[in-house]
Design an enzyme around this catalytic site. Structure first.
Site, PDB file in Angstrom:
ATOM      1  N   LYS A  70       6.874 -38.413  14.225  1.00 30.62           N
ATOM      2  CA  LYS A  70       6.755 -36.994  14.595  1.00 30.62           C
ATOM      3  C   LYS A  70       5.384 -36.506  14.185  1.00 30.62           C
ATOM      4  CE  LYS A  70       9.299 -33.661  16.356  1.00 30.62           C
ATOM      5  NZ  LYS A  70      10.480 -33.764  17.242  1.00 30.62           N
ATOM      6  N   ASP A 125       7.464 -30.817  21.627  1.00 32.29           N
ATOM      7  CA  ASP A 125       8.486 -30.218  20.757  1.00 32.29           C
ATOM      8  C   ASP A 125       8.167 -28.716  20.768  1.00 32.29           C
ATOM      9  OD1 ASP A 125      10.691 -31.145  18.659  1.00 32.29           O
ATOM     10  OD2 ASP A 125       9.586 -29.567  17.652  1.00 32.29           O
TER      11      ASP A 125
HETATM   12  P1  NDP Z   1      10.080 -24.251  22.580  1.00 32.62           P
HETATM   13  O1  NDP Z   1       8.781 -24.021  21.919  1.00 32.62           O
HETATM   14  O2  NDP Z   1      10.120 -24.440  24.050  1.00 32.62           O
HETATM   15  O3  NDP Z   1      11.088 -23.064  22.232  1.00 32.62           O
HETATM   16  C1  NDP Z   1      11.407 -22.774  20.924  1.00 32.62           C
HETATM   17  C2  NDP Z   1      12.375 -21.604  20.912  1.00 32.62           C
HETATM   18  O4  NDP Z   1      12.880 -21.448  19.579  1.00 32.62           O
HETATM   19  C3  NDP Z   1      11.692 -20.284  21.265  1.00 32.62           C
HETATM   20  O5  NDP Z   1      12.613 -19.432  21.863  1.00 32.62           O
HETATM   21  C4  NDP Z   1      11.257 -19.778  19.886  1.00 32.62           C
HETATM   22  O6  NDP Z   1      11.094 -18.365  19.825  1.00 32.62           O
HETATM   23  C5  NDP Z   1      12.431 -20.208  19.027  1.00 32.62           C
HETATM   24  N1  NDP Z   1      11.944 -20.441  17.659  1.00 32.62           N
HETATM   25  C6  NDP Z   1      11.068 -21.389  17.252  1.00 32.62           C
HETATM   26  N2  NDP Z   1      10.813 -21.278  15.952  1.00 32.62           N
HETATM   27  C7  NDP Z   1      11.547 -20.240  15.522  1.00 32.62           C
HETATM   28  C8  NDP Z   1      11.726 -19.642  14.262  1.00 32.62           C
HETATM   29  N3  NDP Z   1      11.072 -20.093  13.173  1.00 32.62           N
HETATM   30  N4  NDP Z   1      12.589 -18.598  14.189  1.00 32.62           N
HETATM   31  C9  NDP Z   1      13.232 -18.141  15.285  1.00 32.62           C
HETATM   32  N5  NDP Z   1      13.104 -18.676  16.510  1.00 32.62           N
HETATM   33  C10 NDP Z   1      12.277 -19.701  16.621  1.00 32.62           C
HETATM   34  O7  NDP Z   1      10.710 -25.511  21.829  1.00 32.62           O
HETATM   35  P2  NDP Z   1      11.893 -26.490  22.304  1.00 32.62           P
HETATM   36  O8  NDP Z   1      12.877 -25.744  23.123  1.00 32.62           O
HETATM   37  O9  NDP Z   1      11.269 -27.705  22.846  1.00 32.62           O
HETATM   38  O10 NDP Z   1      12.537 -26.886  20.898  1.00 32.62           O
HETATM   39  C11 NDP Z   1      13.654 -26.203  20.333  1.00 32.62           C
HETATM   40  C12 NDP Z   1      14.334 -27.090  19.329  1.00 32.62           C
HETATM   41  O11 NDP Z   1      14.801 -28.280  19.964  1.00 32.62           O
HETATM   42  C13 NDP Z   1      13.452 -27.583  18.179  1.00 32.62           C
HETATM   43  O12 NDP Z   1      14.250 -27.699  17.016  1.00 32.62           O
HETATM   44  C14 NDP Z   1      13.033 -28.965  18.634  1.00 32.62           C
HETATM   45  O13 NDP Z   1      12.695 -29.797  17.540  1.00 32.62           O
HETATM   46  C15 NDP Z   1      14.306 -29.433  19.288  1.00 32.62           C
HETATM   47  N6  NDP Z   1      14.189 -30.524  20.247  1.00 32.62           N
HETATM   48  C16 NDP Z   1      13.332 -30.437  21.313  1.00 32.62           C
HETATM   49  C17 NDP Z   1      13.261 -31.476  22.220  1.00 32.62           C
HETATM   50  C18 NDP Z   1      12.411 -31.405  23.421  1.00 32.62           C
HETATM   51  O14 NDP Z   1      12.473 -32.333  24.225  1.00 32.62           O
HETATM   52  N7  NDP Z   1      11.633 -30.366  23.637  1.00 32.62           N
HETATM   53  C19 NDP Z   1      14.042 -32.718  22.019  1.00 32.62           C
HETATM   54  C20 NDP Z   1      14.973 -32.658  20.923  1.00 32.62           C
HETATM   55  C21 NDP Z   1      15.008 -31.602  20.064  1.00 32.62           C
HETATM   56  P3  NDP Z   1       9.616 -17.747  19.756  1.00 32.62           P
HETATM   57  O15 NDP Z   1       9.003 -18.048  21.081  1.00 32.62           O
HETATM   58  O16 NDP Z   1       9.829 -16.295  19.497  1.00 32.62           O
HETATM   59  O17 NDP Z   1       8.909 -18.450  18.632  1.00 32.62           O
HETATM   60  O1  2IT Z   2      12.998 -34.015  18.711  1.00 27.35           O
HETATM   61  C1  2IT Z   2      12.851 -34.728  19.719  1.00 27.35           C
HETATM   62  O2  2IT Z   2      13.622 -35.655  19.976  1.00 27.35           O
HETATM   63  C2  2IT Z   2      11.752 -34.415  20.643  1.00 27.35           C
HETATM   64  N1  2IT Z   2      11.038 -33.441  20.426  1.00 27.35           N
HETATM   65  C3  2IT Z   2      11.491 -35.296  21.829  1.00 27.35           C
HETATM   66  C4  2IT Z   2      10.705 -36.505  21.426  1.00 27.35           C
HETATM   67  C5  2IT Z   2      10.219 -37.380  22.564  1.00 27.35           C
HETATM   68  O3  2IT Z   2       9.501 -38.313  22.219  1.00 27.35           O
HETATM   69  O4  2IT Z   2      10.555 -37.175  23.722  1.00 27.35           O
END
Ligand code: NDP
Ligand code: 2IT
Length: 448
Positions: free
Chosen positions: A129, A169
């Site tokens: 990561k 992420d």
């Molecule tokens: P994005 O940046 O697209 O969206 C993040 C969302 O979470 C936004 O709505 C943001 O609000 C909110 N958020 C982030 N940090 C905070 C915080 N500290 N407090 C409150 N709200 C918060 O990210 P993703 O959708 O890609 O990721 C979301 C989660 O999913 C994370 O935990 C990530 O690790 C996990 N994840 C993502 C994957 C992927 O493929 N993208 C794969 C597996 C897991 P705001 O805009 O107001 O900050």
């Molecule tokens: O938390 C996760 O699994 C991710 N942000 C996706 C990682 C990836 O390599 O697609």
């Protein structure tokens, strides 16, 4: 706090001592170690070989300066990270997070989770990561580009299709992967598609990668419902966050006949009892990059709440999809009171240990992120497969593969939980199953 097996107490103490102040890493490690009691009880070679201790120490941790110039012409300095945690099953694989809260402890917790998640997919990927404490909020497109170029100017020397393959992420999506890939290609003079995943469809990306994490978390919940003879039809669902994972979780819930009645961002949440309008949500978040209150402003009947908790909204199913520790014991009790039956973690470690305990005691089915959100990284591995064979698959075929992978992770978690005497415990099933896959490979390699 649940007890650790006697053999694992010194392992956890060592983690706390050597990684002082890294609370999220301690939390993630403790949760896995708590699940391993029955494993070390039954198979003492995991203790005798010290493989658990070795696994808890990252193979490599890289911290670097990221200097860049803002639109006002001022020099800015951020910190960049890449933790290459474990390469027993394949090249390091995991996302990059750009958020002001990022520090080495956050990256380490995410990298640690990634090891087991990636093992659960059954695909050949190790765990890593990275990211930066850079805050993209309010930054212009040109600033984002210059930051990404500077970040890659250091990162490029550490990554490669057989070494380490980053992706997105929080704060890193298609736009950022484009700037990162462009700079990697420019510096190395190589069109090495397999070095990053989450690429655009016209230049090596896979269909369904954008949708895959959210879709996957909903497919996992669907498997839980099916196992109980139930379905999404007519269910009320709450999804926290409104980023990549939340948007596509919402889209899939609606395709399966459920209704997402609330989503959020860091400024508050919106309630829309008629069902969140996904196209409007995409327009606000993906195109305008605006705040969630804009949704309520644009949609009759929807309301914006900035002084409460999204978990107060009654629902049958909850998908926390924002960030770590966003769902605490108080939130869990509110959800239980509202009738929640299934929780599927779209985010990484969004649920605190106290909240998980409350769900367990209330008989709520709880799917941990390393199983439920594995669809994103699994589809990244499918993107790598397509890149390696210079092929591109259809949306339907790729989604079918994703759904099959989520089903097999679900079944494997349940079978492992059964085997170790904890039927229905998805946390134990995921941790034990991910651990044994990685540990067995490490043991085959000797002490390295
Ligand atoms: P994005 O940046 O697209 O969206 C993040 C969302 O979470 C936004 O709505 C943001 O609000 C909110 N958020 C982030 N940090 C905070 C915080 N500290 N407090 C409150 N709200 C918060 O990210 P993703 O959708 O890609 O990721 C979301 C989660 O999913 C994370 O935990 C990530 O690790 C996990 N994840 C993502 C994957 C992927 O493929 N993208 C794969 C597996 C897991 P705001 O805009 O107001 O900050
Ligand atoms: O938390 C996760 O699994 C991710 N942000 C996706 C990682 C990836 O390599 O697609």
């Amino acid at each position: 706090m649940p007890q650790l097996h006697d053999h694992l107490v010194p392992v956890f103490e060592e983690i706390v001592r050597r990684n002082a102040g890294e609370a999220e890493f301690h939390q993630a490690a403790r949760e896995v170690l708590e699940s391993l009691g029955p494993v070390v009880e039954r198979e003492s070679h995991y203790v005798d070989s010290d493989v658990i201790r070795r696994l808890c120490e990252p193979e490599r941790q890289i911290i670097f300066r990221v200097p860049w110039v803002d639109d006002a012409g001022r020099a800015q300095v951020n910190r960049g990270f890449r933790v290459e945690f474990n390469s027993a099953l394949g090249p390091y694989k995991g996302g990059l997070r750009f958020h002001p809260s990022v520090n080495v402890g956050i990256v380490k917790f995410l990298g640690f989770e990634q090891i087991f998640k990636n093992a659960l997919t059954g695909l050949p990927i190790g765990g890593g990561k990275g990211g930066s404490d850079f805050d993209p909020k309010g930054r212009s497109d040109a600033e984002i580009m210059r930051f990404c170029q500077s970040f890659m100017t250091e990162l490029y020397r550490h990554i490669g299709e057989y070494t380490d393959v980053p992706a997105g992420d929080i704060g890193v999506g298609g736009r950022e992967i484009g700037y990162l890939f462009g700079q990697y290609k420019r510096i190395t003079n190589r069109y090495e598609s397999g070095v990053l995943t989450g690429k655009g469809i016209g230049w090596g990306g896979s269909l369904v990668r954008t949708e895959s994490t959210g879709y996957g978390a909903v497919f996992f919940a669907q498997e839980i419902l099916h196992a109980a003879g139930d379905s999404f039809e007519g269910k009320r669902v709450v999804v926290s966050g409104s980023g990549n994972v939340a948007i596509y979780a919402t889209e899939k819930v609606h395709q399966l006949g459920g209704t997402v009645v609330a989503v959020s961002d860091s400024s508050g949440y919106v309630v829309d009892d008629t069902g969140i309008d996904v196209e409007l949500l995409k327009e606000i978040k993906e195109v305008r990059r605006a705040r969630i209150s804009e949704y309520a402003a644009a949609r009759t009947g929807a309301s914006f709440v900035d002084n409460g908790s999204i978990w107060d909204v009654a629902a049958d199913i909850a998908v926390p999809a924002a960030t770590q520790n966003e769902l605490d014991e108080h939130g869990a009790r509110a959800l239980i009171k509202g009738g929640v039956r299934v929780v599927s973690e779209g985010a990484n470690m969004p649920t605190t240990p106290g909240a998980i305990r409350a769900f367990r005691e209330a008989g709520v089915k709880f799917a941990p992120g390393k199983a439920a959100n594995a669809g994103g990284v699994a589809t990244s591995a499918l993107e790598m497969q397509q890149n390696a064979s210079r092929d591109s698959w259809s949306f339907e075929y790729t989604e079918e593969r994703l759904q099959g992978i989520m089903r097999s992770i679900h079944d494997r978690c349940l079978a492992t939980a059964d085997e170790y005497g904890m039927p229905g415990d998805y946390v134990a099933g995921a941790n034990i199953s991910g651990f044994t896959r990685v540990a067995d490979a490490m043991l085959a390699f000797g002490v390295i």
